[in-house]
Design a protein around this motif. Structure first.
Motif, PDB file in Angstrom:
ATOM      1  N   VAL A 321      44.060  47.867  76.802  1.00  0.00           N
ATOM      2  CA  VAL A 321      45.345  48.515  76.510  1.00  0.00           C
ATOM      3  C   VAL A 321      45.158  49.616  75.469  1.00  0.00           C
ATOM      4  O   VAL A 321      45.754  50.691  75.566  1.00  0.00           O
ATOM      5  CB  VAL A 321      46.369  47.469  76.028  1.00  0.00           C
ATOM      6  CG1 VAL A 321      47.645  48.155  75.534  1.00  0.00           C
ATOM      7  CG2 VAL A 321      46.698  46.497  77.154  1.00  0.00           C
ATOM      8  N   GLY A 322      44.294  49.357  74.477  1.00  0.00           N
ATOM      9  CA  GLY A 322      44.020  50.375  73.469  1.00  0.00           C
ATOM     10  C   GLY A 322      43.224  51.541  74.022  1.00  0.00           C
ATOM     11  O   GLY A 322      43.492  52.703  73.684  1.00  0.00           O
ATOM     12  N   ASN A 329      53.895  57.734  78.218  1.00  0.00           N
ATOM     13  CA  ASN A 329      54.782  56.608  78.457  1.00  0.00           C
ATOM     14  C   ASN A 329      55.323  56.547  79.886  1.00  0.00           C
ATOM     15  O   ASN A 329      55.600  55.469  80.408  1.00  0.00           O
ATOM     16  CB  ASN A 329      55.954  56.680  77.470  1.00  0.00           C
ATOM     17  CG  ASN A 329      56.783  55.428  77.444  1.00  0.00           C
ATOM     18  OD1 ASN A 329      56.277  54.332  77.603  1.00  0.00           O
ATOM     19  ND2 ASN A 329      58.082  55.589  77.253  1.00  0.00           N
ATOM     20  N   LYS A 330      55.473  57.715  80.533  1.00  0.00           N
ATOM     21  CA  LYS A 330      55.974  57.773  81.905  1.00  0.00           C
ATOM     22  C   LYS A 330      55.270  58.893  82.669  1.00  0.00           C
ATOM     23  O   LYS A 330      54.874  59.901  82.073  1.00  0.00           O
ATOM     24  CB  LYS A 330      57.488  58.031  81.929  1.00  0.00           C
ATOM     25  CG  LYS A 330      58.337  56.905  81.368  1.00  0.00           C
ATOM     26  CD  LYS A 330      59.815  57.262  81.445  1.00  0.00           C
ATOM     27  CE  LYS A 330      60.681  56.153  80.870  1.00  0.00           C
ATOM     28  NZ  LYS A 330      62.127  56.494  80.933  1.00  0.00           N
ATOM     29  N   VAL A 331      55.142  58.709  83.991  1.00  0.00           N
ATOM     30  CA  VAL A 331      54.550  59.750  84.830  1.00  0.00           C
ATOM     31  C   VAL A 331      55.334  59.864  86.131  1.00  0.00           C
ATOM     32  O   VAL A 331      56.084  58.962  86.515  1.00  0.00           O
ATOM     33  CB  VAL A 331      53.061  59.458  85.147  1.00  0.00           C
ATOM     34  CG1 VAL A 331      52.227  59.484  83.874  1.00  0.00           C
ATOM     35  CG2 VAL A 331      52.904  58.128  85.867  1.00  0.00           C
ATOM     36  N   LEU A 358      50.836  51.465  89.585  1.00  0.00           N
ATOM     37  CA  LEU A 358      52.037  51.992  88.931  1.00  0.00           C
ATOM     38  C   LEU A 358      53.287  51.370  89.539  1.00  0.00           C
ATOM     39  O   LEU A 358      53.327  51.097  90.741  1.00  0.00           O
ATOM     40  CB  LEU A 358      52.106  53.509  89.089  1.00  0.00           C
ATOM     41  CG  LEU A 358      51.081  54.343  88.314  1.00  0.00           C
ATOM     42  CD1 LEU A 358      51.152  55.801  88.750  1.00  0.00           C
ATOM     43  CD2 LEU A 358      51.326  54.229  86.810  1.00  0.00           C
ATOM     44  N   PRO A 359      54.322  51.148  88.746  1.00  0.00           N
ATOM     45  CA  PRO A 359      55.591  50.673  89.301  1.00  0.00           C
ATOM     46  C   PRO A 359      56.114  51.660  90.349  1.00  0.00           C
ATOM     47  O   PRO A 359      55.852  52.858  90.279  1.00  0.00           O
ATOM     48  CB  PRO A 359      56.510  50.627  88.079  1.00  0.00           C
ATOM     49  CG  PRO A 359      55.585  50.455  86.917  1.00  0.00           C
ATOM     50  CD  PRO A 359      54.364  51.244  87.269  1.00  0.00           C
ATOM     51  N   VAL A 366      54.615  53.557  82.083  1.00  0.00           N
ATOM     52  CA  VAL A 366      53.227  53.124  81.863  1.00  0.00           C
ATOM     53  C   VAL A 366      53.244  52.171  80.668  1.00  0.00           C
ATOM     54  O   VAL A 366      52.963  52.553  79.533  1.00  0.00           O
ATOM     55  CB  VAL A 366      52.300  54.324  81.627  1.00  0.00           C
ATOM     56  CG1 VAL A 366      50.844  53.869  81.536  1.00  0.00           C
ATOM     57  CG2 VAL A 366      52.446  55.346  82.765  1.00  0.00           C
ATOM     58  N   THR A 367      53.619  50.943  80.942  1.00  0.00           N
ATOM     59  CA  THR A 367      53.743  49.914  79.914  1.00  0.00           C
ATOM     60  C   THR A 367      52.371  49.344  79.569  1.00  0.00           C
ATOM     61  O   THR A 367      51.381  49.626  80.265  1.00  0.00           O
ATOM     62  CB  THR A 367      54.649  48.783  80.421  1.00  0.00           C
ATOM     63  OG1 THR A 367      54.001  48.181  81.563  1.00  0.00           O
ATOM     64  CG2 THR A 367      56.012  49.318  80.826  1.00  0.00           C
TER      65      THR A 367
END
Length: 415
Positions: A321-322, A329-331, A358-359, A366-367
């Protein structure tokens, strides 16, 4: 490596190693003029220093590692403190937005790191300031015995405030000399020429000209996106390898500190200028769309081209995650999908799996959970298709050595 030794004129009580850089021709000219009996004496060091040779005592590896880690921790605190001073038109700041996260390599056996991060706040879309210190002294098969780094990625919420990537690392190789890597690149969604000029002026005021020129050339090659025919950002400095053949250890540490202070200041000035000039209440849908499109391009470059990210994910799972804290944050997943046809067939497979991770909603968030999935996608892809690594960003180390200018290292024994 040249090593000048001679006959001692008196018994040796203790030995101190010196590392010296400068002109080999000049050094040998001075050395040849000395009586043989003086070649190992302090007089030799004095003549070499007077002849343009810079000498400094060698620091034991563990002491150097500790020194660099302390410096990286101080850099991290300076970065975070400066970022917290930013304020938007509604009075919001990043003062209370950063949270601390720690991670360990192999349960702490081989080090770990700490990062300060924030997501979806009035000032930052995403920000991560990470310091890591890993070591493999107990693993002789590892080509690297230690690595200490500070890595910073900043994506402001305001579309007119530029993103920035900053990285400094100190690499201790198993069988060679330790070296530094330094990167600073400015990545705006909506370019501002004045911000770019000030960023590049700050670099020019800190980095020696030859390293600056070589670093800009290397960065422009590295951050080029062939299938889109453009760079990731507007200014790219990437000093791929700075060892004692290019610059003394003391000068390199001094430059690293100046680079942190200079770049964070000029960057924060650019962000604050954007916040002042383009208040939130006057931003348009077109502004937000431009930012979303750019953030999509940023994710595309990181996952398909960035070798640093790929190698980090292939090396371990301890900080997925790091490692992907660089992702916005979003794409726009629909825009991302349009680039598939431009990619080589094997990289199309990578993009297919990125889209699956991706959702389905658009824009796609992008959580942390999504970043973990994307990390596994990248890791699995390059393990299954190692040949695809060659399709990633250009890192011609031979070209870097030629352009940056290789010197030499002189080892003296002081008696």
């Amino acid at each position: 490596m040249w090593r000048l030794l001679g006959m001692a004129t008196r018994p040796m009580r203790s030995a101190t190693r010196f590392r010296c850089t400068g002109s080999l021709t000049l050094a040998m000219r001075h050395a040849s003029a000395l009586p043989r009996s003086q070649l190992g004496s302090v007089a030799l060091a004095g003549l070499l220093l007077g002849g343009g040779i810079t000498c400094e005592p060698e620091v034991p590896p563990q002491a150097k590692r500790d020194q660099v880690k302390l410096m990286a921790d101080e850099m991290q605190q300076h970065f975070v403190a400066r970022l917290k001073t930013l304020r938007n038109s509604s009075g919001a700041t990043a003062e209370d937005c950063f949270s601390q996260a720690c991670w360990q390599r192999d349960g702490g056996t081989h080090g770990g790191g700490t990062r300060y991060e924030t997501t979806a706040t009035p000032i930052f879309n995403r920000a991560s300031v990470n310091v890591s210190g890993v070591h493999y002294d107990d693993k002789p098969s590892s080509p690297v015995s230690g690595a200490t780094a500070i890595s910073v990625i900043l994506h402001p919420t305001n579309p007119y405030a530029p993103s920035m990537h900053f990285h400094i690392s100190f690499i201790e190789t198993r069988n060679g000399k330790p070296y530094w890597r330094m990167i600073a690149d400015l990545n705006p969604s909506i370019p501002n020429p004045a911000h770019t000029r000030k960023f590049e002026a700050a670099l020019a005021g800190i980095v020696p000209p030859k390293i600056l020129t070589a670093g800009i050339d290397f960065g422009n090659r590295y951050f080029w996106i062939p299938v889109l025919g453009r760079h990731r950002g507007v200014s790219h400095f990437f000093a791929a390898k700075i060892d004692t053949e290019l610059m003394s250890a003391a000068d390199t540490i001094h430059m690293a500190k100046n680079l942190v202070e200079g770049i964070v200041d000029v960057y924060c000035e650019a962000v604050q200028d954007a916040l002042n000039s383009h208040p939130e209440e006057y931003l348009t849908t077109a502004d937000r769309d431009a930012q979303l499109a750019y953030h999509t391009l940023y994710l595309f470059q990181v996952l398909s081209l960035d070798k640093g990210t790929t190698y980090g994910l292939l090396a371990h799972r301890d900080n997925d995650v790091g490692t992907l804290g660089s992702l916005p944050n979003k794409v726009d997943r629909e825009l991302l999908a349009t680039w598939r046809s431009k990619m080589p067939p094997v990289q199309q497979l990578l993009l297919d799996n990125v889209l699956l991770a991706l959702p389905e909603q658009n824009p796609a968030p992008v959580t942390p959970e999504v970043r973990a999935k994307l990390a596994e996608v990248v890791r699995s892809h390059y393990r299954s298709h190692p040949e695809a690594v060659k399709m990633q960003a250009e890192m011609d180390m031979r070209r870097w050595g030629i352009e940056a200018g290789e010197g030499f290292v002189l080892s003296l024994i002081h008696i």
